[in-house]
Design a protein around this motif. Sequence first.
Motif, PDB file in Angstrom:
ATOM      1  N   VAL A 169     -25.366 -27.934 -41.037  1.00 27.14           N
ATOM      2  CA  VAL A 169     -24.827 -27.918 -39.675  1.00 27.14           C
ATOM      3  C   VAL A 169     -25.567 -28.919 -38.791  1.00 27.14           C
ATOM      4  O   VAL A 169     -24.960 -29.630 -37.981  1.00 27.14           O
ATOM      5  N   LEU A 170     -26.881 -29.011 -38.968  1.00 27.89           N
ATOM      6  CA  LEU A 170     -27.685 -29.871 -38.109  1.00 27.89           C
ATOM      7  C   LEU A 170     -27.674 -31.339 -38.527  1.00 27.89           C
ATOM      8  O   LEU A 170     -27.904 -32.227 -37.695  1.00 27.89           O
ATOM      9  N   ASN A 171     -27.396 -31.612 -39.812  1.00 27.08           N
ATOM     10  CA  ASN A 171     -27.593 -32.966 -40.315  1.00 27.08           C
ATOM     11  C   ASN A 171     -26.367 -33.638 -40.916  1.00 27.08           C
ATOM     12  O   ASN A 171     -26.402 -34.854 -41.150  1.00 27.08           O
ATOM     13  N   LYS A 172     -25.286 -32.906 -41.154  1.00 27.85           N
ATOM     14  CA  LYS A 172     -24.140 -33.519 -41.832  1.00 27.85           C
ATOM     15  C   LYS A 172     -22.861 -33.236 -41.052  1.00 27.85           C
ATOM     16  O   LYS A 172     -22.141 -32.269 -41.329  1.00 27.85           O
ATOM     17  N   PRO A 173     -22.538 -34.091 -40.068  1.00 35.24           N
ATOM     18  CA  PRO A 173     -21.319 -33.874 -39.295  1.00 35.24           C
ATOM     19  C   PRO A 173     -20.073 -34.063 -40.157  1.00 35.24           C
ATOM     20  O   PRO A 173     -20.066 -34.829 -41.124  1.00 35.24           O
ATOM     21  N   TYR A 174     -19.017 -33.357 -39.802  1.00 35.82           N
ATOM     22  CA  TYR A 174     -17.759 -33.423 -40.543  1.00 35.82           C
ATOM     23  C   TYR A 174     -16.637 -33.737 -39.566  1.00 35.82           C
ATOM     24  O   TYR A 174     -16.769 -33.524 -38.366  1.00 35.82           O
ATOM     25  N   ASN A 175     -15.537 -34.254 -40.084  1.00 33.13           N
ATOM     26  CA  ASN A 175     -14.368 -34.476 -39.228  1.00 33.13           C
ATOM     27  C   ASN A 175     -13.115 -33.795 -39.762  1.00 33.13           C
ATOM     28  O   ASN A 175     -12.019 -34.014 -39.260  1.00 33.13           O
ATOM     29  N   ARG A 176     -13.309 -32.959 -40.789  1.00 33.11           N
ATOM     30  CA  ARG A 176     -12.192 -32.134 -41.275  1.00 33.11           C
ATOM     31  C   ARG A 176     -12.761 -30.846 -41.828  1.00 33.11           C
ATOM     32  O   ARG A 176     -13.793 -30.851 -42.510  1.00 33.11           O
ATOM     33  N   CYS A 177     -12.105 -29.748 -41.510  1.00 29.76           N
ATOM     34  CA  CYS A 177     -12.569 -28.445 -41.994  1.00 29.76           C
ATOM     35  C   CYS A 177     -11.367 -27.581 -42.331  1.00 29.76           C
ATOM     36  O   CYS A 177     -10.444 -27.433 -41.521  1.00 29.76           O
ATOM     37  N   ASP A 178     -11.357 -27.038 -43.533  1.00 27.57           N
ATOM     38  CA  ASP A 178     -10.374 -26.033 -43.924  1.00 27.57           C
ATOM     39  C   ASP A 178     -11.057 -24.672 -43.871  1.00 27.57           C
ATOM     40  O   ASP A 178     -12.181 -24.512 -44.352  1.00 27.57           O
ATOM     41  N   LEU A 179     -10.371 -23.692 -43.308  1.00 26.64           N
ATOM     42  CA  LEU A 179     -10.971 -22.385 -43.065  1.00 26.64           C
ATOM     43  C   LEU A 179     -10.007 -21.296 -43.512  1.00 26.64           C
ATOM     44  O   LEU A 179      -8.822 -21.339 -43.183  1.00 26.64           O
ATOM     45  N   ARG A 180     -10.523 -20.341 -44.292  1.00 29.23           N
ATOM     46  CA  ARG A 180      -9.698 -19.222 -44.745  1.00 29.23           C
ATOM     47  C   ARG A 180     -10.465 -17.921 -44.515  1.00 29.23           C
ATOM     48  O   ARG A 180     -11.692 -17.878 -44.634  1.00 29.23           O
ATOM     49  N   PHE A 181      -9.711 -16.863 -44.200  1.00 29.27           N
ATOM     50  CA  PHE A 181     -10.276 -15.525 -44.066  1.00 29.27           C
ATOM     51  C   PHE A 181      -9.523 -14.591 -45.012  1.00 29.27           C
ATOM     52  O   PHE A 181      -8.293 -14.631 -45.067  1.00 29.27           O
ATOM     53  N   TYR A 182     -10.235 -13.750 -45.694  1.00 24.42           N
ATOM     54  CA  TYR A 182      -9.577 -12.754 -46.535  1.00 24.42           C
ATOM     55  C   TYR A 182     -10.562 -11.646 -46.885  1.00 24.42           C
ATOM     56  O   TYR A 182     -11.767 -11.744 -46.584  1.00 24.42           O
ATOM     57  N   ALA A 183     -10.064 -10.599 -47.499  1.00 23.29           N
ATOM     58  CA  ALA A 183     -10.902  -9.467 -47.881  1.00 23.29           C
ATOM     59  C   ALA A 183     -10.907  -9.324 -49.396  1.00 23.29           C
ATOM     60  O   ALA A 183      -9.926  -9.646 -50.078  1.00 23.29           O
ATOM     61  N   ILE A 184     -12.034  -8.859 -49.917  1.00 18.39           N
ATOM     62  CA  ILE A 184     -12.152  -8.561 -51.337  1.00 18.39           C
ATOM     63  C   ILE A 184     -12.841  -7.208 -51.481  1.00 18.39           C
ATOM     64  O   ILE A 184     -13.424  -6.678 -50.525  1.00 18.39           O
ATOM     65  N   SER A 185     -12.773  -6.668 -52.681  1.00 21.07           N
ATOM     66  CA  SER A 185     -13.514  -5.450 -52.997  1.00 21.07           C
ATOM     67  C   SER A 185     -14.799  -5.834 -53.716  1.00 21.07           C
ATOM     68  O   SER A 185     -14.799  -6.721 -54.575  1.00 21.07           O
ATOM     69  N   ALA A 186     -15.874  -5.194 -53.376  1.00 23.11           N
ATOM     70  CA  ALA A 186     -17.171  -5.515 -53.975  1.00 23.11           C
ATOM     71  C   ALA A 186     -17.194  -5.151 -55.449  1.00 23.11           C
ATOM     72  O   ALA A 186     -16.934  -3.994 -55.812  1.00 23.11           O
ATOM     73  N   ASP A 187     -17.492  -6.152 -56.290  1.00 20.74           N
ATOM     74  CA  ASP A 187     -17.746  -5.837 -57.694  1.00 20.74           C
ATOM     75  C   ASP A 187     -19.192  -5.382 -57.820  1.00 20.74           C
ATOM     76  O   ASP A 187     -19.937  -5.300 -56.831  1.00 20.74           O
TER      77      ASP A 187
END
Length: 233
Positions: A169-187
């Motif tokens: 976050v502090l050292n490698k700027p980005y200009n594209r980000c894909d973001l997903r949210f989902y739920a899983i069950s803990a194995d």
Amino acid sequence: MTTTNRLSWKDVRDEIHDAILSGRYGPGDRLPRDADIAEEMKCARSTVQRAMQDLSDSGLVERRRKGGTRVRAHPVTRATLDIPITRREVEQKGGRYGHQLIRRTQMDAPRSVMATFELTEPRPMLRVEALHLSDGRPYIFEDRWISLDTVPEMIDLDLTTQSANEWLVLNKPYNRCDLRFYAISADAQLAEVLDTAPGAALFVIERTTWTDSAPITTVKAITAPGYQLLTRS
């Protein structure tokens, strides 16, 4: 709009945003030209253009070539998420932050990671598995892949003293980000790492970042039960 020296594009964006929310510019109103705003706020025209682009991306204004910039008649509200530094997130909630590096492995990317990064040929990657803690309790488990073509510095970094999350976050700027949210069950493995029951519902934040077409990192941040995500626009 106020006049401030050395304004960043975020400062300019916030000034214009506040002017719209206060009613100075209503739905459908044309905003001043970028050059006029730059002169009034004593900043570069490119700074205003970057601010306007962000307001356009957020759905608040509409920009047309040779047609200027107008406040949208029916603004589209979008929540925005900056990639957080998990240490700061824990500390801002009043917790005591801790970090454990579980495993780091250098290898060619597997097919699933290649597909996420939109790559057709294997590339050298660093896999980092780490646990973030709050008051000594599991907070977020990260399973992260980092492109060593794009971020060769990671090979020599001590990831026991600073998390890969914070360094990137502090050292490698980005200009594209894909973001997903989902739920899983803990194995069984995740249940042990996050100190929860097998089968517990877990919230997953999956992020992939690039600089232009070069992949930086993809991470599955798997949160402990009870985690809450807050975004403000």
